[in-house]
Design a protein around this motif. Sequence first.
Motif, PDB file in Angstrom:
ATOM      1  N   GLU A 198     -23.521  19.458  21.756  1.00  0.00           N
ATOM      2  CA  GLU A 198     -24.740  18.683  22.571  1.00  0.00           C
ATOM      3  C   GLU A 198     -25.620  18.824  23.006  1.00  0.00           C
ATOM      4  OE1 GLU A 198     -21.177  14.090  22.787  1.00  0.00           O
ATOM      5  OE2 GLU A 198     -21.273  15.928  24.429  1.00  0.00           O
ATOM      6  N   ARG A 199     -25.322  19.806  24.341  1.00  0.00           N
ATOM      7  CA  ARG A 199     -26.276  20.945  24.920  1.00  0.00           C
ATOM      8  C   ARG A 199     -27.187  21.147  23.951  1.00  0.00           C
ATOM      9  NH1 ARG A 199     -23.697  21.559  30.977  1.00  0.00           N
ATOM     10  NH2 ARG A 199     -22.450  19.306  30.884  1.00  0.00           N
ATOM     11  N   LEU A 200     -27.110  21.681  22.600  1.00  0.00           N
ATOM     12  CA  LEU A 200     -27.479  22.563  22.370  1.00  0.00           C
ATOM     13  C   LEU A 200     -28.780  21.712  20.874  1.00  0.00           C
ATOM     14  CD1 LEU A 200     -25.174  25.184  21.594  1.00  0.00           C
ATOM     15  CD2 LEU A 200     -27.727  26.115  22.280  1.00  0.00           C
ATOM     16  N   ALA A 201     -27.701  21.076  20.888  1.00  0.00           N
ATOM     17  CA  ALA A 201     -28.304  19.677  20.163  1.00  0.00           C
ATOM     18  C   ALA A 201     -29.699  18.483  20.856  1.00  0.00           C
ATOM     19  CB  ALA A 201     -27.730  18.453  19.335  1.00  0.00           C
ATOM     20  N   LEU A 202     -28.533  19.444  21.949  1.00  0.00           N
ATOM     21  CA  LEU A 202     -30.434  18.262  23.084  1.00  0.00           C
ATOM     22  C   LEU A 202     -31.501  18.593  22.784  1.00  0.00           C
ATOM     23  CD1 LEU A 202     -31.023  15.238  24.577  1.00  0.00           C
ATOM     24  CD2 LEU A 202     -29.592  16.796  26.122  1.00  0.00           C
ATOM     25  N   PHE A 203     -30.666  19.999  23.150  1.00  0.00           N
ATOM     26  CA  PHE A 203     -32.245  20.740  23.243  1.00  0.00           C
ATOM     27  C   PHE A 203     -33.227  21.100  22.805  1.00  0.00           C
ATOM     28  CE2 PHE A 203     -34.011  25.202  22.883  1.00  0.00           C
ATOM     29  CZ  PHE A 203     -34.712  24.900  24.900  1.00  0.00           C
ATOM     30  N   ARG A 204     -32.469  21.158  21.220  1.00  0.00           N
ATOM     31  CA  ARG A 204     -32.980  21.235  20.133  1.00  0.00           C
ATOM     32  C   ARG A 204     -33.896  20.447  19.539  1.00  0.00           C
ATOM     33  NH1 ARG A 204     -31.714  20.273  14.726  1.00  0.00           N
ATOM     34  NH2 ARG A 204     -30.246  19.475  15.539  1.00  0.00           N
ATOM     35  N   ILE A 205     -33.139  18.744  19.900  1.00  0.00           N
ATOM     36  CA  ILE A 205     -34.197  17.362  19.797  1.00  0.00           C
ATOM     37  C   ILE A 205     -35.391  17.941  20.387  1.00  0.00           C
ATOM     38  CG2 ILE A 205     -33.271  15.107  18.818  1.00  0.00           C
ATOM     39  CD1 ILE A 205     -31.183  16.517  17.996  1.00  0.00           C
ATOM     40  N   ILE A 206     -35.505  17.494  22.080  1.00  0.00           N
ATOM     41  CA  ILE A 206     -35.822  17.380  21.975  1.00  0.00           C
ATOM     42  C   ILE A 206     -37.210  18.119  21.677  1.00  0.00           C
ATOM     43  CG2 ILE A 206     -37.145  17.454  24.675  1.00  0.00           C
ATOM     44  CD1 ILE A 206     -34.205  17.367  25.922  1.00  0.00           C
ATOM     45  N   ARG A 207     -37.522  18.485  21.248  1.00  0.00           N
ATOM     46  CA  ARG A 207     -38.646  19.816  21.238  1.00  0.00           C
ATOM     47  C   ARG A 207     -39.038  19.567  19.594  1.00  0.00           C
ATOM     48  NH1 ARG A 207     -38.192  26.395  23.262  1.00  0.00           N
ATOM     49  NH2 ARG A 207     -39.593  25.627  24.804  1.00  0.00           N
ATOM     50  N   GLU A 208     -38.170  18.680  19.260  1.00  0.00           N
ATOM     51  CA  GLU A 208     -38.297  18.594  17.443  1.00  0.00           C
ATOM     52  C   GLU A 208     -39.320  16.731  17.395  1.00  0.00           C
ATOM     53  OE1 GLU A 208     -34.395  18.639  14.756  1.00  0.00           O
ATOM     54  OE2 GLU A 208     -35.344  16.619  14.901  1.00  0.00           O
ATOM     55  N   VAL A 209     -38.730  17.033  18.188  1.00  0.00           N
ATOM     56  CA  VAL A 209     -39.021  14.644  18.162  1.00  0.00           C
ATOM     57  C   VAL A 209     -40.631  15.372  19.075  1.00  0.00           C
ATOM     58  CG1 VAL A 209     -39.332  12.628  19.119  1.00  0.00           C
ATOM     59  CG2 VAL A 209     -37.050  13.553  18.455  1.00  0.00           C
ATOM     60  N   LEU A 210     -41.289  15.847  19.739  1.00  0.00           N
ATOM     61  CA  LEU A 210     -42.531  16.129  20.702  1.00  0.00           C
ATOM     62  C   LEU A 210     -43.345  16.762  19.696  1.00  0.00           C
ATOM     63  CD1 LEU A 210     -41.751  17.108  24.332  1.00  0.00           C
ATOM     64  CD2 LEU A 210     -42.254  14.470  23.354  1.00  0.00           C
ATOM     65  N   GLU A 211     -42.457  17.855  19.388  1.00  0.00           N
ATOM     66  CA  GLU A 211     -43.401  18.162  18.015  1.00  0.00           C
ATOM     67  C   GLU A 211     -43.944  17.378  16.802  1.00  0.00           C
ATOM     68  OE1 GLU A 211     -41.814  21.910  17.313  1.00  0.00           O
ATOM     69  OE2 GLU A 211     -42.135  22.699  19.500  1.00  0.00           O
ATOM     70  N   GLU A 212     -42.465  16.712  16.400  1.00  0.00           N
ATOM     71  CA  GLU A 212     -43.189  15.607  15.133  1.00  0.00           C
ATOM     72  C   GLU A 212     -44.156  14.973  15.985  1.00  0.00           C
ATOM     73  OE1 GLU A 212     -38.836  15.295  13.288  1.00  0.00           O
ATOM     74  OE2 GLU A 212     -40.143  13.878  13.399  1.00  0.00           O
ATOM     75  N   ALA A 213     -44.405  14.279  16.955  1.00  0.00           N
ATOM     76  CA  ALA A 213     -44.866  12.870  17.810  1.00  0.00           C
ATOM     77  C   ALA A 213     -46.035  13.539  17.687  1.00  0.00           C
ATOM     78  CB  ALA A 213     -44.551  12.089  19.159  1.00  0.00           C
ATOM     79  N   VAL A 214     -45.951  14.330  18.812  1.00  0.00           N
ATOM     80  CA  VAL A 214     -48.175  15.208  18.435  1.00  0.00           C
ATOM     81  C   VAL A 214     -48.696  15.282  17.424  1.00  0.00           C
ATOM     82  CG1 VAL A 214     -49.077  17.377  19.811  1.00  0.00           C
ATOM     83  CG2 VAL A 214     -47.224  16.566  20.966  1.00  0.00           C
ATOM     84  N   ASN A 215     -47.511  16.075  16.501  1.00  0.00           N
ATOM     85  CA  ASN A 215     -48.681  16.020  15.301  1.00  0.00           C
ATOM     86  C   ASN A 215     -48.954  14.418  14.369  1.00  0.00           C
ATOM     87  OD1 ASN A 215     -47.801  18.217  14.832  1.00  0.00           O
ATOM     88  ND2 ASN A 215     -45.911  18.607  14.287  1.00  0.00           N
ATOM     89  N   CYS A 216     -48.259  13.520  15.426  1.00  0.00           N
ATOM     90  CA  CYS A 216     -48.780  12.107  14.355  1.00  0.00           C
ATOM     91  C   CYS A 216     -49.272  11.852  15.153  1.00  0.00           C
ATOM     92  CB  CYS A 216     -46.970  11.225  14.078  1.00  0.00           C
ATOM     93  SG  CYS A 216     -45.423  11.484  12.543  1.00  0.00           S
ATOM     94  N   ARG A 217     -49.856  12.043  16.346  1.00  0.00           N
ATOM     95  CA  ARG A 217     -50.860  12.114  16.841  1.00  0.00           C
ATOM     96  C   ARG A 217     -50.380  10.484  18.179  1.00  0.00           C
ATOM     97  NH1 ARG A 217     -55.444  13.809  16.358  1.00  0.00           N
ATOM     98  NH2 ARG A 217     -57.090  12.354  17.752  1.00  0.00           N
TER      99      ARG A 217
END
Length: 273
Positions: A198-217
């Motif tokens: 769960e910790r590994l998933a959380l770490f990966r997904i924090i970045r994934e969501v933020l990067e997607e959201a930045v790309n979506c402005r």
Amino acid sequence: MPELPEVETIRRGLEEVLPGLVFAVVEIISPGPLKDLPTDQFAGSIVGEKVLGIERRGKYLLLNLVDGCSILIHLRMTGRLVFSRHQQQADRHTCLLFHFTDGSCLSFSDIRKFGTVTLLTAGAKSNTALSMLGPEPLSGDFNFPYLDRELEKRVVSVKALLLNQRVIAGLGNIYVDEILHRAAIRPERRARSLDRKERLALFRIIREVLEEAVNCRGTTMSDYRDATGSAGTFQGKLLVYGRMDRPCFRCGTAICRSRVAGRGTHFCPECQK
Ligand SMILES: [Zn+2]
């Protein structure tokens, strides 16, 4: 609101237009956002100064000036910075109008008036709220061993931990709910109770969501606009936030809303354990 992706979108927009511009007049329509400085001193310190560049730290924006000072801005709930090549007229929510010598203008408006604008003198950054912030989640300072250690030493809920700006800078209510849903973790779980997977998933997904959201402005639920006055598009990708009683996209169960870490919290009772 706005959180890291929105503030980063505003930063990128301002970085395209502000560097090199010189402040001609600072029109203070409502002094509410100005903290720590008399209004005439604020205006007097800025007029004649040139913008060097725009920086973001967590949810803060810094307009760095050539003389070493910075204008530190926090938009809080509804603060908005909009740039125009032409003069702008104040409306009833406008607090500050920064007029530049080339005729362009940056407005700071705020419906709910929680936003703040401060002048930092050269070298003062280390003495402000900025120095208390945790690492930037999209930078190399934020790594798995760091997150793992923070989770291990905290007895608070994982949601409270992710909202704590001293642990990670820039996350807020919307993105924390989305991150925990994608990571299949219940927001009220004790941080320490997360297993390694769960910790590994959380770490990966924090970045994934933020990067997607930045790309979506960014995400526009109601008030947020970028530096050109345009809305973001990540609201179309939200899986749980604002979807109470609607079916989970993954399993069809109705999304629940409860209160965790003092905030309205959305989650799927089936997918998130
Ligand atoms: Zn579900």
